[in-house]
Design a protein around this motif. Structure first.
Motif, PDB file in Angstrom:
ATOM      1  N   GLN C 112       0.806  -1.206   0.000  1.00 38.76           N
ATOM      2  CA  GLN C 112       0.000   0.000   0.000  1.00 38.76           C
ATOM      3  C   GLN C 112       0.846   1.266   0.000  1.00 38.76           C
ATOM      4  O   GLN C 112       0.385   2.328  -0.395  1.00 38.76           O
ATOM      5  CB  GLN C 112      -0.927  -0.016   1.211  1.00 38.76           C
ATOM      6  N   ASP C 115       3.420   2.490  -4.925  1.00 38.51           N
ATOM      7  CA  ASP C 115       2.328   2.496  -5.901  1.00 38.51           C
ATOM      8  C   ASP C 115       2.448   1.322  -6.871  1.00 38.51           C
ATOM      9  O   ASP C 115       3.505   0.716  -7.032  1.00 38.51           O
ATOM     10  CB  ASP C 115       2.183   3.836  -6.615  1.00 38.51           C
TER      11      ASP C 115
ATOM     12  N   ASP D  20     -12.833   5.130  -3.633  1.00 35.89           N
ATOM     13  CA  ASP D  20     -11.691   4.755  -4.471  1.00 35.89           C
ATOM     14  C   ASP D  20     -10.381   5.324  -3.939  1.00 35.89           C
ATOM     15  O   ASP D  20      -9.374   4.625  -3.857  1.00 35.89           O
ATOM     16  CB  ASP D  20     -11.891   5.256  -5.914  1.00 35.89           C
ATOM     17  N   GLU D  24      -7.226   3.163  -2.613  1.00 34.64           N
ATOM     18  CA  GLU D  24      -5.987   3.193  -3.383  1.00 34.64           C
ATOM     19  C   GLU D  24      -4.791   3.588  -2.532  1.00 34.64           C
ATOM     20  O   GLU D  24      -3.727   2.969  -2.600  1.00 34.64           O
ATOM     21  CB  GLU D  24      -6.157   4.186  -4.535  1.00 34.64           C
ATOM     22  N   LYS D  25      -4.986   4.618  -1.741  1.00 41.12           N
ATOM     23  CA  LYS D  25      -3.843   5.172  -1.022  1.00 41.12           C
ATOM     24  C   LYS D  25      -3.733   4.647   0.419  1.00 41.12           C
ATOM     25  O   LYS D  25      -2.641   4.627   0.980  1.00 41.12           O
ATOM     26  CB  LYS D  25      -3.975   6.693  -0.958  1.00 41.12           C
ATOM     27  N   LYS D 102     -10.898  -3.290  -3.460  1.00 40.43           N
ATOM     28  CA  LYS D 102     -10.766  -2.023  -2.740  1.00 40.43           C
ATOM     29  C   LYS D 102     -11.320  -2.136  -1.327  1.00 40.43           C
ATOM     30  O   LYS D 102     -10.739  -1.638  -0.362  1.00 40.43           O
ATOM     31  CB  LYS D 102     -11.501  -0.921  -3.497  1.00 40.43           C
TER      32      LYS D 102
END
Lengths: 191, 191, 191, 191
Positions: C112, C115, D20, D24-25, D102
């Motif tokens: 995580q 990227d 999202d 993602e981060k 996700k």
DNA sequence: AATGAATGAGCGTTCATTCAT
DNA sequence: TATGAATGAACGCTCATTCAT
């Protein structure tokens, strides 16, 4: 123009309503949201009546001093000799201790949030300062206005002492001491 | 940027350096960035020496009171009679007017940014309060500590009056008046 | 060059020492100060051994995978039939539950904080991934590497489940279920 | 910037919009400024809808689980035999691969940013965990809830594998393998 | 006149990293 | 090698003020 009168009255009512809050927390520690909530209106409405937080604060100071004038003159009615007058002033302060302590706090806050240059040129400040001096002068029947102003200074010292004070040396006792000091001074030096 | 050798000494130096700034603007109106800039260090370095803005403030109050103790006792050396001692105290205050005015402001700020309960239980506050009372008691040779505390209260009143004051009624004159008042009081009522 | 060997050894020792801390708190929630403290060295020394926090983290991941290789191959010694091998793998995981759970956590953290593009092109990642696949393939004696990889995937699912889990469905029981599932699958479909 | 009519609805819309980004981060790697920007609102407005970053995150997790409930039950309609049901579950996951990957990431993040004690006592967590177990139990018609929970665990393993994975072993294939494994297991051991 | 959602600069504070010693 | 004081950008969050309704 009855609308304007109503509006003006309402504005003053709002000022009175937020006096306690501002005195307790201090200008910088109260948010406009808190003020609005205390007043029971929206932030938008607050800004309808007062152009800014700062101006609200200034108007509060002004309003207070006008109220004091009325209160103090009423209290001094009927005292004829100097000791009686001093005692009347002392009693008046003790009766309204809580109010005057809050006022002293707000006043210091006012000075600190306004820079020196502005304070000295601020008509509100000058007028209020003058007003208290004249009040004391006339209530005690003094001939030297500086002494009047000085007495107000000492009173403020005692008021401010109450901010963070426990009950070990009550306001009433302190005012008694001040009354004795003033009496001794005037006996020795005259008015 | 030389490495600091005596960290504790440097911390005290930093406290002294930000005294003026905090007195002038007030706790809530000074940002840690401003303080850092005034001290000539980065915000990170500020937090290296002080865990928080609040603790910096408390340490400043504590440092001041310790400094006062030393200063005042030195100033009172050599005065033997009560009127002489009162005069010595008065002269001492006048000599350090600017310092004591700032200190009074910081002190009120400290009270207002700490809630009542915490102030009364704060060891820093209790200790400092006690310290001033003892200082006056011993310097003037009084028997009643309440009177000592009251005198300190009056002095603070005069100091605070200076915050937003023009030069029309100078500090020296006010202290003179206070000295006369105290002298008259003690002549009439004894120590 | 004995100096280099020592230094290298020390570096690995440091990695092992901070494994628990990173697994427990997660990469983003551990500061370099905390890591330094845990390792008993200064932040400066930490940066002497590892160019950055991120690289320390990557080296930790790499070190772990190399350690796993040795551990797993040792554990699989002596199991001859497929059911025996599956059981040996299961037992091995249960024995080192705590270690593997932490590892799974660190691994996800690693993914995580890097990227996607970088992960897929990261030689460390590719190599480690490949390594686990080969380990399982050879330890279980499978013919299809995808199945090996898939088994590792399922194992990781069970490991991650342990993160926020109470004791109501213990790791051992879950691994047993997995072992039964794999056994049933291989009985039906072959290796 | 039109005034929002249904504040509650808008809050949910905001949650969906930042799903999202958070997946993602990761929680710790997204700033409130980034979230605000993604949502097209100011940081102030973000805090108008969510008291803190952490609570935003928790509400997102809660919202997701409620959405899943509806989605999964709808998907399982019409499958009558166990193999059919397993296949339906598999197909459902493949169809929503991206969403579930996700979600798995967010879920792990949630666990890692909340300490163990809090997770186990967190009603959101407990409820959601329970919900997934019941969903699988009822959708597959299982008698043992532990097996249902275990299946969800395995699914999560596969989902997490996708985070840093290239296309060499697609999600669909992995789910097929899982479906076969489950089928083989139930044929041998019953539901 | 009144509302309260929205803004965004600025707050106290943290922390990966550097560097004089 | 090793130290830890110093840096400063960036963080989560606040709040005086504005403005569409």
């Amino acid at each position: 123009m009855p609308k304007v009168v109503d509006s003006e009255l309402y504005r003053k009512e709002l000022l009175h309503k937020c006096f306690d809050l501002l005195a307790e927390k201090g200008y910088a520690n109260v948010t406009t949201r808190q003020i609005s909530k205390e007043l029971g209106i929206s932030t938008g409405a607050l800004y309808h009546y007062f152009p800014s937080k700062k101006i609200l604060f200034e108007q509060l100071v002004e309003e207070m001093s006008q109220q004091d004038e009325v209160m103090l003159r009423a209290a001094a009615q009927g005292a004829s000799t100097l000791p009686e007058r001093i005692a009347a002033l002392g009693q008046f302060l003790v009766e309204h201790e809580s109010y005057f302590v809050k006022q002293a706090v707000i006043w210091i806050d006012f000075c600190q949030h306004t820079d020196l240059h502005e304070i000295l040129n601020n008509p509100v400040f000058q007028q209020v300062d003058e007003q208290y001096q004249q009040m004391i002068t006339s209530v005690l029947g003094l001939s030297n206005p500086k002494v009047a102003r000085f007495i107000w200074t000492l009173i403020n010292g005692v008021l401010i002492e109450q901010i963070g004070s426990d009950e070990s040396f009550p306001f009433g006792e302190q005012i008694d001491l001040l009354v004795n000091m003033l009496t001794a001074y005037f006996e020795k030096h005259g008015v």
